[in-house]
Design a protein around this motif. Structure first.
Motif, PDB file in Angstrom:
ATOM      1  N   UNK A  36      12.268  12.308   3.408  1.00 62.27           N
ATOM      2  CA  UNK A  36      11.523  12.373   4.652  1.00 62.27           C
ATOM      3  C   UNK A  36      12.460  12.295   5.855  1.00 62.27           C
ATOM      4  N   UNK A  37      13.409  11.388   5.787  1.00 63.89           N
ATOM      5  CA  UNK A  37      14.340  11.203   6.901  1.00 63.89           C
ATOM      6  C   UNK A  37      15.212  12.432   7.103  1.00 63.89           C
ATOM      7  N   UNK A  38      15.489  13.149   6.015  1.00 62.46           N
ATOM      8  CA  UNK A  38      16.327  14.350   6.134  1.00 62.46           C
ATOM      9  C   UNK A  38      15.623  15.431   6.933  1.00 62.46           C
ATOM     10  N   UNK A  39      14.298  15.318   7.070  1.00 62.33           N
ATOM     11  CA  UNK A  39      13.525  16.318   7.815  1.00 62.33           C
ATOM     12  C   UNK A  39      13.139  15.823   9.212  1.00 62.33           C
ATOM     13  N   UNK A  40      13.823  14.811   9.678  1.00 67.81           N
ATOM     14  CA  UNK A  40      13.413  14.244  10.964  1.00 67.81           C
ATOM     15  C   UNK A  40      13.661  15.205  12.129  1.00 67.81           C
ATOM     16  N   UNK A  41      14.433  16.235  11.863  1.00 68.06           N
ATOM     17  CA  UNK A  41      14.646  17.235  12.909  1.00 68.06           C
ATOM     18  C   UNK A  41      13.690  18.420  12.748  1.00 68.06           C
ATOM     19  N   UNK A  42      12.776  18.322  11.764  1.00 68.21           N
ATOM     20  CA  UNK A  42      11.795  19.388  11.537  1.00 68.21           C
ATOM     21  C   UNK A  42      10.431  18.793  11.237  1.00 68.21           C
ATOM     22  N   UNK A  43       9.505  19.659  10.887  1.00 68.60           N
ATOM     23  CA  UNK A  43       8.146  19.214  10.582  1.00 68.60           C
ATOM     24  C   UNK A  43       8.047  18.761   9.129  1.00 68.60           C
ATOM     25  N   UNK A  44       7.172  17.789   8.890  1.00 69.55           N
ATOM     26  CA  UNK A  44       6.948  17.262   7.545  1.00 69.55           C
ATOM     27  C   UNK A  44       5.459  17.390   7.222  1.00 69.55           C
ATOM     28  N   UNK A  45       5.158  17.958   6.061  1.00 62.62           N
ATOM     29  CA  UNK A  45       3.762  18.182   5.664  1.00 62.62           C
ATOM     30  C   UNK A  45       3.312  17.112   4.679  1.00 62.62           C
TER      31      UNK A  45
ATOM     32  N   UNK B 263       0.818  -1.209   0.000  1.00 58.86           N
ATOM     33  CA  UNK B 263       0.000   0.000   0.000  1.00 58.86           C
ATOM     34  C   UNK B 263       0.853   1.262   0.000  1.00 58.86           C
ATOM     35  N   UNK B 264       2.096   1.133   0.425  1.00 61.04           N
ATOM     36  CA  UNK B 264       3.011   2.280   0.426  1.00 61.04           C
ATOM     37  C   UNK B 264       3.722   2.365  -0.914  1.00 61.04           C
ATOM     38  N   UNK B 265       3.812   3.557  -1.438  1.00 56.67           N
ATOM     39  CA  UNK B 265       4.462   3.794  -2.729  1.00 56.67           C
ATOM     40  C   UNK B 265       5.740   4.618  -2.536  1.00 56.67           C
ATOM     41  N   UNK B 266       6.354   4.462  -1.379  1.00 54.85           N
ATOM     42  CA  UNK B 266       7.519   5.288  -1.061  1.00 54.85           C
ATOM     43  C   UNK B 266       8.772   4.638  -1.652  1.00 54.85           C
ATOM     44  N   UNK B 267       9.473   5.413  -2.419  1.00 56.43           N
ATOM     45  CA  UNK B 267      10.749   4.944  -2.955  1.00 56.43           C
ATOM     46  C   UNK B 267      11.867   5.254  -1.966  1.00 56.43           C
ATOM     47  N   UNK B 268      13.017   4.678  -2.199  1.00 56.62           N
ATOM     48  CA  UNK B 268      14.162   4.936  -1.322  1.00 56.62           C
ATOM     49  C   UNK B 268      14.522   6.419  -1.326  1.00 56.62           C
ATOM     50  N   UNK B 269      14.461   7.042  -2.510  1.00 57.80           N
ATOM     51  CA  UNK B 269      14.796   8.466  -2.610  1.00 57.80           C
ATOM     52  C   UNK B 269      13.795   9.315  -1.821  1.00 57.80           C
TER      53      UNK B 269
END
Length: 240
Positions: free
Chosen positions: A180-189, A169-175
């Motif tokens: 997303x992981x690069x924003x783990x110290x901030x908010x993600x929309x 069900x997830x369509x998330x690629x490695x890139x």
């Protein structure tokens, strides 16, 4: 010799009136003149009475027609207000990506959510076709799945929609996960889009089919949990 002046009063007798009528020097006759004038006045008065009655009847008919028209308009407006369907109301209550805070969370990535769909109508039910959910990150689809199969929602009823998105069900690629992981110290929309084909049911009458969209703008913190400001947030609903 000066004689005194005397006033002489002349009174017409019936014979005099008859003589005036037949007098050749009385052109048209005095009495006939009075009669002609009287006939003319009578005709004029009758004409005025008829015209007055016609005007009154016309005004009465117009007043009755306007009264009926106003009553019908008022009844139609009241029925429209009472039977006008309102769109369903969607609220997002919970949303999280727990593995977002993990360094190697891509392999165990999953998304949980909890939302509600409310039918605010008093006498109108809603038929839903399959409800589909699509999750976007930067306008890129990262998850997509059907949520609920077709069902009927009765008036003043709330349906709870919750689940977990994982695996296929997830369509998330490695890139995308690295972004997303690069924003783990901030908010993600994220943007959560819920779609379905719906029909409104009023007694025995069903409306035409509408394609419904409920768009929820969601922001998660560094821990992958929805921000408190977005909890219980109302999602705008529109038709296409």
């Amino acid at each position: 010799m000066i004689t005194p002046h005397h006033q002489i009063h002349i009174r017409d007798t019936p014979n005099d009136r008859f003589n005036l009528t037949n007098d050749p020097f009385n052109h048209g006759g005095l009495t006939s003149g009075y009669q002609v004038r009287g006939d003319h006045n009578s005709k004029y008065n009758r004409h005025n009475v008829q015209e007055s009655l016609t005007t009154r009847i016309s005004k009465l008919i117009c007043a009755v027609f306007l009264c009926i028209l106003f009553t019908l308009g008022l009844v139609t407006f009241i029925l429209w207000l009472s039977l006008r369907p309102h769109r369903p109301r969607f609220h997002i209550h919970e949303f999280s990506i727990p593995s977002l805070a993990e360094t190697y969370g891509f392999s165990s990535a999953h998304i949980t959510f909890n939302m509600t769909a409310r039918n605010p109508n008093i006498n109108i039910g809603i038929y839903y076709d399959t409800i589909n959910l699509t999750l976007y990150f930067k306008d890129q689809t990262i998850a997509k799945t059907p949520l609920l199969f077709p069902f009927y929602q009765s008036p003043k009823n709330t349906a709870i929609i919750y689940g977990t998105l994982l695996g296929s069900e997830l369509k998330i690629s490695t890139a995308q996960w690295k972004q997303l992981a690069a924003r783990k110290h901030g908010d993600v929309a994220f943007r959560l889009d819920v779609t379905s084909l719906i029909r409104f049911k009023v007694s025995t009458w069903d409306s035409r089919i509408h394609k419904m969209h409920a768009n929820c703008e969601i922001v998660v913190g560094p821990n992958g949990m929805i921000l408190p400001s977005d909890k219980d947030k109302k999602c705008p609903v529109y038709f296409t």
